[in-house]
Design a protein around this motif. Structure first.
Motif, short mmCIF file in Angstrom:
data_model
loop_
_atom_site.label_atom_id
_atom_site.label_comp_id
_atom_site.label_asym_id
_atom_site.label_seq_id
_atom_site.Cartn_x
_atom_site.Cartn_y
_atom_site.Cartn_z
N PRO A 2 -0.53 4.69 -2.38
CA PRO A 2 -1.70 4.28 -3.16
C PRO A 2 -2.77 3.64 -2.27
N SER A 4 -4.32 1.01 -2.66
CA SER A 4 -4.16 -0.45 -2.55
C SER A 4 -3.34 -0.86 -1.33
N ASN A 65 -4.23 1.46 -7.42
CA ASN A 65 -2.87 1.98 -7.45
C ASN A 65 -2.81 3.40 -8.03
N LYS A 66 -3.84 3.81 -8.76
CA LYS A 66 -3.87 5.14 -9.36
C LYS A 66 -4.44 6.20 -8.42
N ILE A 67 -5.01 5.76 -7.29
CA ILE A 67 -5.61 6.68 -6.33
C ILE A 67 -4.65 6.86 -5.16
N MET A 68 -4.16 8.08 -4.99
CA MET A 68 -3.21 8.38 -3.91
C MET A 68 -3.93 8.99 -2.72
#
Length: 69
Positions: A2, A4, A65-68
């Motif tokens: 992620p 983050s 956290n939703k962006i990989m």
């Protein structure tokens, strides 16, 4: 991993944007689309400041956290 977890100054390519449909659409409108380059500028109080598509954007840790990458 992620977004983050990316270190400051590190440039990565977005591989996938997860979450609900409305969340994905919101992030895509900010410039977080698959294949785009993203650089973490800094992290302040749980918010992550990134450069994406020649724009500086601040997003919360939950969104990051939703962006990989």
């Amino acid at each position: 991993m992620p977004l983050s977890m990316v270190r400051e100054g590190e440039q990565n390519m977005i591989k996938k944007v997860g979450g609900k449909e409305e969340t994905r659409r919101f992030l895509e409108n900010l410039g977080f689309v698959t294949g785009s380059l993203v650089t973490v500028v800094s992290e302040i109080g749980g918010n992550i400041i990134v450069n994406v598509r020649d724009s500086r954007v601040a997003i919360g840790r939950d969104m990051a956290n939703k962006i990989m990458v």
